[in-house]
Motif scaffolding. Structure first.
Motif, PDB file in Angstrom:
ATOM      1  N   ALA A  97      47.399  36.313  37.630  1.00 30.86           N
ATOM      2  CA  ALA A  97      47.009  37.618  37.090  1.00 30.86           C
ATOM      3  C   ALA A  97      45.971  37.449  35.983  1.00 30.86           C
ATOM      4  O   ALA A  97      45.085  38.292  35.806  1.00 30.86           O
ATOM      5  CB  ALA A  97      48.247  38.341  36.554  1.00 30.86           C
ATOM      6  N   PHE A  98      46.081  36.354  35.249  1.00 38.37           N
ATOM      7  CA  PHE A  98      45.093  36.045  34.208  1.00 38.37           C
ATOM      8  C   PHE A  98      43.697  35.993  34.823  1.00 38.37           C
ATOM      9  O   PHE A  98      42.744  36.583  34.304  1.00 38.37           O
ATOM     10  CB  PHE A  98      45.450  34.704  33.558  1.00 38.37           C
ATOM     11  CG  PHE A  98      44.483  34.260  32.490  1.00 38.37           C
ATOM     12  CD1 PHE A  98      44.719  34.546  31.155  1.00 38.37           C
ATOM     13  CD2 PHE A  98      43.341  33.550  32.823  1.00 38.37           C
ATOM     14  CE1 PHE A  98      43.829  34.135  30.171  1.00 38.37           C
ATOM     15  CE2 PHE A  98      42.442  33.132  31.848  1.00 38.37           C
ATOM     16  CZ  PHE A  98      42.691  33.431  30.524  1.00 38.37           C
ATOM     17  N   GLY A  99      43.568  35.278  35.940  1.00 36.72           N
ATOM     18  CA  GLY A  99      42.269  35.141  36.580  1.00 36.72           C
ATOM     19  C   GLY A  99      41.739  36.452  37.111  1.00 36.72           C
ATOM     20  O   GLY A  99      40.538  36.751  36.997  1.00 36.72           O
ATOM     21  N   ARG A 100      42.626  37.282  37.679  1.00 38.15           N
ATOM     22  CA  ARG A 100      42.177  38.566  38.207  1.00 38.15           C
ATOM     23  C   ARG A 100      41.703  39.490  37.089  1.00 38.15           C
ATOM     24  O   ARG A 100      40.800  40.308  37.275  1.00 38.15           O
ATOM     25  CB  ARG A 100      43.302  39.229  39.008  1.00 38.15           C
ATOM     26  CG  ARG A 100      43.577  38.527  40.339  1.00 38.15           C
ATOM     27  CD  ARG A 100      44.542  39.327  41.194  1.00 38.15           C
ATOM     28  NE  ARG A 100      45.894  39.311  40.653  1.00 38.15           N
ATOM     29  CZ  ARG A 100      46.791  38.358  40.915  1.00 38.15           C
ATOM     30  NH1 ARG A 100      46.463  37.333  41.688  1.00 38.15           N
ATOM     31  NH2 ARG A 100      48.007  38.415  40.407  1.00 38.15           N
ATOM     32  N   VAL A 111      42.181  41.688  26.182  1.00 36.43           N
ATOM     33  CA  VAL A 111      40.856  41.089  26.365  1.00 36.43           C
ATOM     34  C   VAL A 111      40.611  39.963  25.367  1.00 36.43           C
ATOM     35  O   VAL A 111      40.130  38.878  25.728  1.00 36.43           O
ATOM     36  CB  VAL A 111      39.758  42.167  26.253  1.00 36.43           C
ATOM     37  CG1 VAL A 111      38.376  41.527  26.294  1.00 36.43           C
ATOM     38  CG2 VAL A 111      39.918  43.190  27.364  1.00 36.43           C
ATOM     39  N   ALA A 112      40.925  40.196  24.107  1.00 35.28           N
ATOM     40  CA  ALA A 112      40.654  39.181  23.078  1.00 35.28           C
ATOM     41  C   ALA A 112      41.408  37.885  23.378  1.00 35.28           C
ATOM     42  O   ALA A 112      40.850  36.787  23.244  1.00 35.28           O
ATOM     43  CB  ALA A 112      41.040  39.716  21.699  1.00 35.28           C
ATOM     44  N   ARG A 113      42.656  37.999  23.791  1.00 31.06           N
ATOM     45  CA  ARG A 113      43.437  36.793  24.086  1.00 31.06           C
ATOM     46  C   ARG A 113      42.858  36.042  25.289  1.00 31.06           C
ATOM     47  O   ARG A 113      42.768  34.811  25.265  1.00 31.06           O
ATOM     48  CB  ARG A 113      44.893  37.162  24.359  1.00 31.06           C
ATOM     49  CG  ARG A 113      45.808  35.946  24.477  1.00 31.06           C
ATOM     50  CD  ARG A 113      47.211  36.331  24.883  1.00 31.06           C
ATOM     51  NE  ARG A 113      47.246  36.869  26.252  1.00 31.06           N
ATOM     52  CZ  ARG A 113      48.358  37.177  26.896  1.00 31.06           C
ATOM     53  NH1 ARG A 113      49.530  37.056  26.283  1.00 31.06           N
ATOM     54  NH2 ARG A 113      48.318  37.650  28.123  1.00 31.06           N
ATOM     55  N   GLN A 114      42.467  36.791  26.325  1.00 27.26           N
ATOM     56  CA  GLN A 114      41.916  36.149  27.514  1.00 27.26           C
ATOM     57  C   GLN A 114      40.638  35.389  27.165  1.00 27.26           C
ATOM     58  O   GLN A 114      40.441  34.243  27.570  1.00 27.26           O
ATOM     59  CB  GLN A 114      41.606  37.190  28.598  1.00 27.26           C
ATOM     60  CG  GLN A 114      42.676  38.226  28.868  1.00 27.26           C
ATOM     61  CD  GLN A 114      43.907  37.666  29.533  1.00 27.26           C
ATOM     62  OE1 GLN A 114      44.658  36.945  28.881  1.00 27.26           O
ATOM     63  NE2 GLN A 114      44.123  37.985  30.785  1.00 27.26           N
ATOM     64  N   LEU A 115      39.758  36.041  26.426  1.00 24.11           N
ATOM     65  CA  LEU A 115      38.489  35.396  26.063  1.00 24.11           C
ATOM     66  C   LEU A 115      38.730  34.182  25.179  1.00 24.11           C
ATOM     67  O   LEU A 115      38.086  33.143  25.347  1.00 24.11           O
ATOM     68  CB  LEU A 115      37.579  36.400  25.349  1.00 24.11           C
ATOM     69  CG  LEU A 115      37.061  37.580  26.180  1.00 24.11           C
ATOM     70  CD1 LEU A 115      36.199  38.491  25.326  1.00 24.11           C
ATOM     71  CD2 LEU A 115      36.277  37.076  27.379  1.00 24.11           C
ATOM     72  N   ALA A 116      39.649  34.303  24.235  1.00 25.08           N
ATOM     73  CA  ALA A 116      39.930  33.177  23.343  1.00 25.08           C
ATOM     74  C   ALA A 116      40.403  31.962  24.133  1.00 25.08           C
ATOM     75  O   ALA A 116      39.965  30.824  23.877  1.00 25.08           O
ATOM     76  CB  ALA A 116      40.975  33.589  22.309  1.00 25.08           C
ATOM     77  N   CYS A 117      41.269  32.177  25.095  1.00 24.80           N
ATOM     78  CA  CYS A 117      41.755  31.059  25.919  1.00 24.80           C
ATOM     79  C   CYS A 117      40.613  30.370  26.646  1.00 24.80           C
ATOM     80  O   CYS A 117      40.550  29.139  26.713  1.00 24.80           O
ATOM     81  CB  CYS A 117      42.783  31.567  26.926  1.00 24.80           C
ATOM     82  SG  CYS A 117      44.363  32.053  26.206  1.00 24.80           S
ATOM     83  N   LEU A 118      39.690  31.162  27.184  1.00 19.89           N
ATOM     84  CA  LEU A 118      38.585  30.583  27.957  1.00 19.89           C
ATOM     85  C   LEU A 118      37.670  29.724  27.087  1.00 19.89           C
ATOM     86  O   LEU A 118      37.240  28.641  27.493  1.00 19.89           O
ATOM     87  CB  LEU A 118      37.778  31.696  28.621  1.00 19.89           C
ATOM     88  CG  LEU A 118      38.485  32.515  29.701  1.00 19.89           C
ATOM     89  CD1 LEU A 118      37.538  33.543  30.281  1.00 19.89           C
ATOM     90  CD2 LEU A 118      39.027  31.605  30.803  1.00 19.89           C
ATOM     91  N   TYR A 119      37.366  30.187  25.879  1.00 21.16           N
ATOM     92  CA  TYR A 119      36.443  29.430  25.016  1.00 21.16           C
ATOM     93  C   TYR A 119      37.112  28.183  24.445  1.00 21.16           C
ATOM     94  O   TYR A 119      36.456  27.148  24.271  1.00 21.16           O
ATOM     95  CB  TYR A 119      35.891  30.326  23.903  1.00 21.16           C
ATOM     96  CG  TYR A 119      34.822  31.272  24.417  1.00 21.16           C
ATOM     97  CD1 TYR A 119      33.514  30.833  24.605  1.00 21.16           C
ATOM     98  CD2 TYR A 119      35.127  32.587  24.751  1.00 21.16           C
ATOM     99  CE1 TYR A 119      32.534  31.690  25.091  1.00 21.16           C
ATOM    100  CE2 TYR A 119      34.164  33.448  25.248  1.00 21.16           C
ATOM    101  CZ  TYR A 119      32.863  32.994  25.416  1.00 21.16           C
ATOM    102  OH  TYR A 119      31.895  33.844  25.916  1.00 21.16           O
ATOM    103  N   VAL A 120      38.409  28.259  24.162  1.00 20.35           N
ATOM    104  CA  VAL A 120      39.128  27.058  23.723  1.00 20.35           C
ATOM    105  C   VAL A 120      39.167  26.034  24.852  1.00 20.35           C
ATOM    106  O   VAL A 120      38.932  24.831  24.643  1.00 20.35           O
ATOM    107  CB  VAL A 120      40.551  27.425  23.263  1.00 20.35           C
ATOM    108  CG1 VAL A 120      41.384  26.159  23.037  1.00 20.35           C
ATOM    109  CG2 VAL A 120      40.498  28.239  21.978  1.00 20.35           C
ATOM    110  N   LEU A 121      39.443  26.495  26.063  1.00 20.54           N
ATOM    111  CA  LEU A 121      39.438  25.594  27.220  1.00 20.54           C
ATOM    112  C   LEU A 121      38.064  24.979  27.439  1.00 20.54           C
ATOM    113  O   LEU A 121      37.936  23.799  27.779  1.00 20.54           O
ATOM    114  CB  LEU A 121      39.865  26.354  28.478  1.00 20.54           C
ATOM    115  CG  LEU A 121      41.364  26.495  28.736  1.00 20.54           C
ATOM    116  CD1 LEU A 121      41.603  27.398  29.941  1.00 20.54           C
ATOM    117  CD2 LEU A 121      42.008  25.128  28.960  1.00 20.54           C
TER     118      LEU A 121
END
Length: 686
Positions: free
Chosen positions: A192-195, A214-224
């Motif tokens: 669901a995260f990816g969708r 949205v903020a949490r999703q974006l934060a995870c992507l940039y940390v990764l």
């Protein structure tokens, strides 16, 4: 009329027309299979995969970020920072290597966290934020190393992760790439995260209203992204055997290119991980195939750039707002037709470019055959006779020094009737040197001759070439002795170092301060010369003081800037010794513009580059050898080694117009260095 609830199988399997890339890769393989020697082999297939590992890791990390409509330009700079942290903690901090690796990964997480904080928490534009951290991370890396420190000598068990093979065939780092690919494929397409990322890409505000964090999703992507960039840096260091602040230079742009060519919209909203993988391999196969086909590697950049621009334009056309629709079914059909037409057009464009590349290859080879026929060259053993292939690499193809060397190499190749492959990086880049040598090994050339930029970094791949039965020579700058058969030495390092020091002492009267402008502090030959300069100072000139050694990275403008800095920081300097061809005129121009008539310039360079400054009295003298003769002798030595005419223990070599040249153990020596000054420089035109 029934409502259409799902797309065709093609739309489900290739939602962004990724099938076009499958066809592109098939066409590339067909063309290069016909034109490139040993292209269609399992070994080359794994080699292609290995060449794309570091770039692929970054591309996979960027894909979900770009799907959200964001960007991360800092990934290449993060590679540099993680690399120097790893090297510095291990060598200077005496940390165990596993601890240094974990610290490097921690730096990646911290850097990604900084991007995440500014983008997700404070909602700053990703382009601006990552453009800033692009400069910040690279600047910190250069500050930690002063831009010149080079960490090498890593444990072989660590190097195995970048240089080793499982079963003698599968590159070790390929397992890392596959693991990261599977992780991101699951994250983006099976959760669901990816969708939710696609919803953010279409409209971040709409996604917030839909309850997506949205903020949490974006934060995870940039940390990764920061973490994976650090992982790529670790593989990069293990691959090259060195850690330096220029690691990952340009990787961010190539990674973005792979993502966008793979069908991910640069405007956000859609994209796939397997599309990125296809885009990555389309680029890597193109680069590998051009080298195996004997084509100029720069053509890969032209074709890749053209394809990238076409992809972005096509994506913009497809996503262009449409007029109100009267009939939904007709609109869907029109859209499907337009997308198909665009995909076909993309294939036609790339096919045309690849056909041009293939036809150029055939044209060049036919011209070579005609030239050999016109000059009376004939195969001595009939039409099936083997023609020796010599692959020769400069440090940088655009350097005037190496352009002059190539003229002599071409002359010798014509005399001997051998095929000469001249390729290498366009600027000082040890990673690119390794890549080119790997391609030559796959092609199965008879001899490889390399002007080495980094002794440790290239020695592993040169040993691999020797294991495959290829004769390996170095010229201009040496590798580790067990990595090559012979070194074509333009002059002994001691002779060069002593001559430069004696000339400096003559000009300064044996007393005063001077500074050295070198190419890079990892350059093997310059480091040898500096060693003997220091030795000569200690032995004979105690009142001469070397106050600074600054790198120019083989660039005239960088030499100009470094000389300006030296003149300001060390006002008592009375002589600049530049020991790289472009550095001498760069230093001379800095002295001229500063109006420092009390400062003289000497060094190693070409007469054609320094003639004006010598006549103006800014450059006192330059020390060099005949660069054309160096290229000429290298081809003769390589041909002799490949055919068995040059062996260890020989005392001399017949080298065409040069006559008999000295061979001392594993060195083929051109001769003593020559001093060019105002009295004799006009007699030379190279």
């Amino acid at each position: 009329m029934p409502i259409k609830t799902e797309g065709s199988w093609r739309a489900r399997l290739f939602p962004n027309n990724e099938w076009a890339l499958v066809l592109v890769i098939a066409v590339e393989c067909a063309i290069f299979g016909a034109t490139g020697r040993n292209f269609l082999t399992a070994a080359n297939g794994f080699e292609v995969a290995r060449l794309g590992v570091e770039l692929g890791l970054i591309a996979f990390a960027l894909t979900p970020i770009i799907i959200t409509g964001g960007i991360d330009l800092s990934v290449g700079s993060m590679m540099a920072l993680a690399a120097v942290v790893l090297g510095g903690l291990w060598r200077d901090g005496h940390w165990p290597l596993p601890a240094a690796v974990l610290a490097a990964l921690g730096v990646g997480l911290a850097g990604g966290g900084l991007n995440a904080l500014l983008i997700a928490r404070f909602r700053f534009p990703p382009l601006i934020v990552t453009l800033g951290t692009f400069s910040l991370f690279r600047g910190i890396a250069e500050g930690l190393t002063r831009g010149i420190e080079n960490y090498s000598g890593f444990d072989p068990r660590f190097l195995f992760w970048g240089q080793g093979y499982v079963g003698g065939l599968i590159p070790t780092q390929l397992f890392v790439l596959v693991s990261v690919f599977l992780f991101y494929a699951h994250l983006v397409h099976r959760t669901a995260f990816g969708r939710s990322l696609r919803a953010i890409g279409f409209s971040a505000e709409g996604a917030r209203y839909a309850g997506i964090r949205v903020a949490r999703q974006l934060a995870c992507l940039y940390v990764l992204s920061g973490f994976v960039s650090a992982l790529a840096a670790i593989i990069y260091v293990a691959h090259l055997g060195q850690a330096k602040s220029d690691a990952g230079t340009g990787y961010e742009l190539m990674a973005i290119t792979s993502v966008v060519i793979g069908g991910t919209s640069i405007f956000g909203g859609h994209g796939t991980i397997w599309g990125t993988a296809l885009g990555l391999f389309a680029i890597v196969i193109l680069q590998n195939g051009l080298r195996l086909s004997g084509q100029p590697a720069e053509l890969a950049g032209v074709l890749t750039g053209a394809l990238l621009i076409a992809t972005i334009l096509i994506d913009r056309v497809v996503r262009r707002p449409k007029a109100p629709q009267v009939a939904q079914m007709n609109a869907e059909e029109n859209t499907e037709v337009r997308n198909s037409q665009i995909a076909v057009l993309s294939i036609v464009i790339l096919l045309a470019a690849l056909i041009v590349a293939g036809s150029n290859w055939f044209l060049i080879n036919s011209l070579r055959r005609e030239l050999r026929s016109a000059t009376g060259e004939r195969a001595t053993a009939g039409p099936a006779a083997h023609r020796t292939v010599i692959a020769m690499m400069p440090k940088a193809k655009g350097d005037p020094y190496f352009i002059s060397c190539k003229q002599g190499a071409d002359e010798a190749a014509r005399e001997l009737g051998v095929e000469l492959l001249w390729d290498g990086p366009t600027e000082l880049d040890p990673a690119k040197q390794n890549e080119v040598v790997e391609a030559w090994i796959t092609r199965g050339v008879d001899a490889i001759a390399v002007s080495v930029e980094n002794r440790v970094g290239i020695s592993t791949v040169l040993r691999k070439a020797r294991e495959r039965g290829i004769k390996v020579l170095t010229w201009d700058a040496d590798a580790e002795r067990d990595a090559r058969d012979f070194f074509v030495n333009q002059a002994t390092p001691q002779g060069i170092g002593y001559t430069l020091t004696d000339e400096a002492a003559r000009i300064l009267g044996g007393r005063g301060e001077f500074a050295i402008i070198t190419a890079s502090l990892s350059a093997a030959n310059q480091n040898e010369w500096i060693k003997y300069i220091k030795e000569r100072l200690a032995q004979k000139y105690p009142d001469l003081k070397l106050v600074a050694i600054q790198p120019s990275e083989g660039d005239r403008d960088r030499a100009f800037a470094e000389t300006q800095t030296v003149l300001k920081v060390y006002p008592n300097v009375r002589l600049i010794m530049a020991i790289a061809a472009p550095a001498v005129p760069g230093a001379a121009e800095a002295v001229k513009q500063a109006g420092r008539r009390d400062v003289k310039v000497i060094g190693l360079s070409l007469p054609s580059m320094c003639r004006t400054y010598i006549h103006e009295g800014i450059i006192e003298s330059i020390v060099l050898w005949n660069t054309r003769d160096l290229g000429y002798l290298t081809v003769y030595a390589a041909q002799a080694a490949a055919t068995g005419r040059l062996k260890r223990g020989d005392r001399q070599l017949e080298a065409g117009r040069l006559g008999r040249v000295e061979v001392a153990d594993d060195e083929v020596r051109l001769g003593a260095p020559f001093i060019f000054n105002r009295e004799n420089i006009d007699r030379f035109d190279f």
